[in-house]
Design a protein around this motif. Structure first.
Motif, PDB file in Angstrom:
ATOM      1  N   UNK A  17       0.756  -1.055  -0.188  1.00 61.52           N
ATOM      2  CA  UNK A  17       0.015   0.086  -0.077  1.00 61.52           C
ATOM      3  C   UNK A  17       0.884   1.293  -0.050  1.00 61.52           C
ATOM      4  N   UNK A  18       0.755   2.146  -0.809  1.00 60.04           N
ATOM      5  CA  UNK A  18       1.444   3.469  -1.086  1.00 60.04           C
ATOM      6  C   UNK A  18       0.870   4.446  -0.023  1.00 60.04           C
ATOM      7  N   UNK A  19       1.630   4.658   0.895  1.00 66.78           N
ATOM      8  CA  UNK A  19       0.872   5.673   2.038  1.00 66.78           C
ATOM      9  C   UNK A  19       1.144   7.106   1.569  1.00 66.78           C
ATOM     10  N   UNK A  20      -0.232   7.785   1.506  1.00 64.04           N
ATOM     11  CA  UNK A  20      -0.210   9.033   0.731  1.00 64.04           C
ATOM     12  C   UNK A  20       0.360   9.119  -0.685  1.00 64.04           C
ATOM     13  N   UNK A  21       0.216   7.984  -1.173  1.00 59.82           N
ATOM     14  CA  UNK A  21       0.920   8.122  -2.503  1.00 59.82           C
ATOM     15  C   UNK A  21       2.440   7.510  -2.424  1.00 59.82           C
ATOM     16  N   UNK A  22       2.883   7.302  -1.419  1.00 59.24           N
ATOM     17  CA  UNK A  22       4.306   7.143  -1.206  1.00 59.24           C
ATOM     18  C   UNK A  22       5.166   8.260  -1.074  1.00 59.24           C
ATOM     19  N   UNK A  38       0.027   9.900  -6.330  1.00 57.92           N
ATOM     20  CA  UNK A  38      -0.754   8.423  -6.523  1.00 57.92           C
ATOM     21  C   UNK A  38      -0.277   7.871  -8.134  1.00 57.92           C
ATOM     22  N   UNK A  39      -0.163   8.802  -9.150  1.00 59.34           N
ATOM     23  CA  UNK A  39       0.093   8.361 -10.364  1.00 59.34           C
ATOM     24  C   UNK A  39       1.454   7.770 -10.359  1.00 59.34           C
ATOM     25  N   UNK A  97      -2.761  20.610  -6.886  1.00 56.93           N
ATOM     26  CA  UNK A  97      -3.896  20.833  -6.252  1.00 56.93           C
ATOM     27  C   UNK A  97      -4.322  19.573  -5.447  1.00 56.93           C
ATOM     28  N   UNK A  98      -5.111  19.996  -4.573  1.00 56.04           N
ATOM     29  CA  UNK A  98      -5.764  18.971  -3.485  1.00 56.04           C
ATOM     30  C   UNK A  98      -6.937  18.351  -4.193  1.00 56.04           C
ATOM     31  N   UNK A  99      -6.823  17.045  -4.249  1.00 53.93           N
ATOM     32  CA  UNK A  99      -7.737  16.123  -5.229  1.00 53.93           C
ATOM     33  C   UNK A  99      -8.927  15.926  -4.308  1.00 53.93           C
ATOM     34  N   UNK A 100     -10.050  15.812  -5.048  1.00 54.84           N
ATOM     35  CA  UNK A 100     -11.285  15.319  -4.416  1.00 54.84           C
ATOM     36  C   UNK A 100     -11.063  13.736  -4.655  1.00 54.84           C
ATOM     37  N   UNK A 101     -11.679  13.198  -3.665  1.00 57.21           N
ATOM     38  CA  UNK A 101     -11.634  11.636  -3.404  1.00 57.21           C
ATOM     39  C   UNK A 101     -12.486  11.062  -4.569  1.00 57.21           C
ATOM     40  N   UNK A 102     -13.610  11.719  -5.050  1.00 58.58           N
ATOM     41  CA  UNK A 102     -14.372  11.094  -6.272  1.00 58.58           C
ATOM     42  C   UNK A 102     -13.423  11.310  -7.459  1.00 58.58           C
ATOM     43  N   UNK A 103     -12.759  12.362  -7.656  1.00 58.54           N
ATOM     44  CA  UNK A 103     -11.890  12.435  -8.885  1.00 58.54           C
ATOM     45  C   UNK A 103     -10.673  11.240  -8.706  1.00 58.54           C
ATOM     46  N   UNK A 104     -10.130  10.950  -7.603  1.00 54.09           N
ATOM     47  CA  UNK A 104      -9.129   9.733  -7.525  1.00 54.09           C
ATOM     48  C   UNK A 104      -9.693   8.544  -7.984  1.00 54.09           C
ATOM     49  N   UNK A 105     -10.846   8.444  -7.449  1.00 56.40           N
ATOM     50  CA  UNK A 105     -11.661   6.960  -7.790  1.00 56.40           C
ATOM     51  C   UNK A 105     -11.893   6.954  -9.158  1.00 56.40           C
ATOM     52  N   UNK A 106     -12.090   7.868 -10.081  1.00 51.89           N
ATOM     53  CA  UNK A 106     -12.273   7.946 -11.488  1.00 51.89           C
ATOM     54  C   UNK A 106     -10.827   8.145 -12.248  1.00 51.89           C
ATOM     55  N   UNK A 107     -10.101   8.375 -11.601  1.00 51.37           N
ATOM     56  CA  UNK A 107      -8.758   8.630 -12.282  1.00 51.37           C
ATOM     57  C   UNK A 107      -8.026   7.395 -12.384  1.00 51.37           C
ATOM     58  N   UNK A 108      -8.327   6.636 -10.929  1.00 42.18           N
ATOM     59  CA  UNK A 108      -7.450   5.188 -11.011  1.00 42.18           C
ATOM     60  C   UNK A 108      -8.429   4.135 -10.867  1.00 42.18           C
TER      61      UNK A 108
END
Length: 274
Positions: A17-22, A38-39, A97-108
């Motif tokens: 698991x990548x903590x805060x994206x690593x 995260x990317x 930018x600070x991401x929205x959770x929903x945008x992260x769910x869609x992006x990944x």
């Protein structure tokens, strides 16, 4: 429910698991919990991403650790006191930018998210986002607040994986075996530090006995680290030798190398969302 009953925990272990994206990957330093971080984790092969969430004053769920923007962004103020329009102009590390959770769910869309719900105000909005994105099988929810964990379980039911709170973890670690079996947490996974520091003392939490008890009850054990301390290859190997089921890492480059040495690729070989 046992860990094997949850889609989130269905991949072959150990999970990475990548903590805060690593956040301690050299390219990610200062950019924690951003889409860019995260990317980079996903590019390394990570399919489990850890993030924290807060809610803005107008109920938007953001991937962000702190209560206030001050430490990691070029803006100031408490997230809960600001609207999304005010938060979205802040830049983490001055650039992201600070991401929205929903945008992260869609992006990944093929990743799974371990989500630490940091505030009561984020409870209902987080539940709504997860339902809106049909993400119940893609997440594991945790919190340092036992009340918050119970609220999440009531809202989303046993289908959603949750991490044990402090009381449930303590019962498994310190109670007599029979009592621990009778009183064990309903959570399918324990997510704990290897060592807990309290009142000036260091208390070892992850022991062969704890891992054995958890496994006997069908639970997994995931280990995270305090601010990157002891997060090196030797510590990763030690914990994996103990039989832990997952590591929540900031040094995701080091963990990737360790897993490769042990013949455990990051990409799932069976089951999962891929």
């Amino acid at each position: 429910m046992r860990a094997a009953d949850h889609a989130y925990l269905s991949d072959l272990t150990p999970l990475a698991l990548a903590h805060r994206g690593g956040s301690l990957l050299p390219a990610n330093v200062g950019l924690e919990n951003t889409r860019a971080a995260f990317a980079r984790a996903v590019a390394l092969g990570y399919r489990y991403l850890e993030t924290d969430v807060h809610a803005t004053r107008d109920g938007q769920v953001v991937a962000f650790h702190d209560t206030v923007l001050d430490r990691v962004t070029d803006a100031r103020g408490a997230v809960a006191d600001l609207t999304w329009d005010e938060v979205c102009v802040a830049r983490v590390g001055g650039t992201e930018p600070v991401p929205l959770l929903g945008d992260l769910l869609e992006a990944f869309p093929t990743t799974r998210f371990n989500i630490d719900v940091k505030a009561d105000a984020a409870l209902e909005p987080t539940v709504a986002v997860l339902r809106e994105h049909d993400a119940l099988d893609r997440v594991c929810l945790g919190s340092f607040s036992p009340r918050r964990i119970r609220a999440l379980r009531r809202a989303l039911g046993p289908r959603v994986a949750t991490a044990a709170g402090q009381v449930g973890t303590a019962a498994l670690r310190f109670s007599p075996a029979l009592l621990a079996r009778m009183l064990h947490t309903p959570a399918p996974v324990l997510q704990i530090p290897a060592v807990h520091h309290v009142a000036g003392r260091s208390l070892v939490l992850v022991t062969p006995g704890l891992v054995r008890r958890a496994h006997d009850l069908g639970k997994q054990v995931h280990v995270w680290f305090h601010d990157g301390r002891r997060e090196d290859a030797a510590e990763f190997h030690r914990l994996l030798d103990l039989g832990v089921d997952g590591l929540v890492a900031d040094r995701i480059d080091v963990l990737a190398d360790v897993l490769a040495q042990r013949g455990s690729p990051l990409l799932p070989q069976a089951g999962g969302l891929l």
